[in-house]
Design a protein around this motif. Structure first.
Motif, PDB file in Angstrom:
ATOM      1  N   SER A 164       5.375  44.199  71.855  1.00 43.47           N
ATOM      2  CA  SER A 164       4.283  44.841  71.125  1.00 43.47           C
ATOM      3  C   SER A 164       4.673  45.094  69.675  1.00 43.47           C
ATOM      4  O   SER A 164       3.904  44.811  68.759  1.00 43.47           O
ATOM      5  CB  SER A 164       3.923  46.161  71.800  1.00 43.47           C
TER       6      SER A 164
ATOM      7  N   GLY B 283       7.805  51.917  69.290  1.00 38.32           N
ATOM      8  CA  GLY B 283       6.727  51.593  68.359  1.00 38.32           C
ATOM      9  C   GLY B 283       7.207  51.563  66.919  1.00 38.32           C
ATOM     10  O   GLY B 283       6.654  50.853  66.078  1.00 38.32           O
TER      11      GLY B 283
ATOM     12  N   GLU C 145      -1.247  45.626  70.643  1.00 35.77           N
ATOM     13  CA  GLU C 145      -1.751  46.894  71.179  1.00 35.77           C
ATOM     14  C   GLU C 145      -1.958  46.817  72.685  1.00 35.77           C
ATOM     15  O   GLU C 145      -1.713  47.785  73.406  1.00 35.77           O
ATOM     16  CB  GLU C 145      -3.047  47.303  70.471  1.00 35.77           C
TER      17      GLU C 145
ATOM     18  N   SER D 104       8.058  48.196  65.044  1.00 36.84           N
ATOM     19  CA  SER D 104       7.086  47.352  64.342  1.00 36.84           C
ATOM     20  C   SER D 104       7.276  47.453  62.832  1.00 36.84           C
ATOM     21  O   SER D 104       7.040  46.483  62.104  1.00 36.84           O
ATOM     22  CB  SER D 104       5.661  47.721  64.737  1.00 36.84           C
TER      23      SER D 104
ATOM     24  N   ASN E 246       1.417  47.122  74.195  1.00 30.90           N
ATOM     25  CA  ASN E 246       1.854  48.516  74.100  1.00 30.90           C
ATOM     26  C   ASN E 246       1.178  49.358  75.183  1.00 30.90           C
ATOM     27  O   ASN E 246       1.825  50.171  75.849  1.00 30.90           O
ATOM     28  CB  ASN E 246       1.542  49.072  72.716  1.00 30.90           C
TER      29      ASN E 246
ATOM     30  N   ILE F  13       2.753  43.482  66.492  1.00 29.53           N
ATOM     31  CA  ILE F  13       2.119  44.354  65.502  1.00 29.53           C
ATOM     32  C   ILE F  13       2.786  44.189  64.140  1.00 29.53           C
ATOM     33  O   ILE F  13       2.111  44.084  63.113  1.00 29.53           O
ATOM     34  CB  ILE F  13       2.149  45.822  65.974  1.00 29.53           C
TER      35      ILE F  13
END
Length: 191
Positions: free
Chosen positions: A17, A87, A68, A90, A71, A21
């Motif tokens: 993810s 996260g 997304e 990213s 995620n 992203i």
């Protein structure tokens, strides 16, 4: 902490993810630059929508949506304490790709920030406590009605309302931190 197959799946989804992203920002920027260079239509910065006709921008948007989704799926396999810190990766993907692909210069503070993101994410993931199993909606309701959560929720909502109705009018047009604080306060309630 013992690594279960579900945790490995969740961590793999969370890292993929971050890659999707992070790369989506670079792809969209390339699309925006390409749309702006065409000169046929108004640029996005001046209210134009020419980027909507650029396939690279749409590829970046699809890449972000895939990130997304990955995620979201990661939370089904691994606890939030493991997925959420990843996260931040990213940012690393985006910064590194922008440096090499877009030829944007990554200054010393950017490098230090990237290193701190990696160290923080790895530290949290390695030392995450075991998540408690929740077996019913009644348990969630019990936790949501605890005095500590109710007080925090009230403070967060009042703080966000204060920022929305007072700070935005006063300095929102000059300081992005006001909007970041509003999003952070409201986002903290969902976590």
């Amino acid at each position: 902490m013992v690594a279960s197959l579900d945790n490995v799946r969740g961590l793999t989804l969370a890292m993929s993810s971050s890659a999707f992203i992070g790369s989506s920002f670079v792809i969209k920027k390339i699309g925006l630059k390409k749309a702006g260079d065409s000169g046929a239509r108004a640029r996005a910065g001046s209210g134009g929508h020419s980027y909507l006709y650029e396939p690279l921008w749409w590829l970046g948007m699809v890449t972000m949506i895939l990130g997304e989704i990955a995620n979201f799926a990661a939370y089904a396999f691994a606890p939030a304490i493991l997925v959420t810190p990843l996260g931040a990766l990213s940012i690393i993907f985006s910064a590194v790709l922008a440096h090499f692909i877009l030829k944007e210069r990554l200054h010393m503070f950017g490098v230090v920030g990237c290193i701190l993101c990696v160290v923080g994410s790895v530290g949290i993931v390695l030392h995450a406590p075991k998540e408690r199993e929740i077996n019913s909606v009644g348990e969630i309701w019990h936790f949501a009605t605890q005095p500590g959560f109710i007080v925090y929720s009230c403070v967060a909502v009042v703080g966000a309302l204060f920022l929305i109705f007072w700070a935005v009018k006063r300095s929102g047009h000059r300081k992005m931190l006001v909007y970041i604080a509003i999003c952070s306060l409201m986002g903290s309630l969902t976590v």
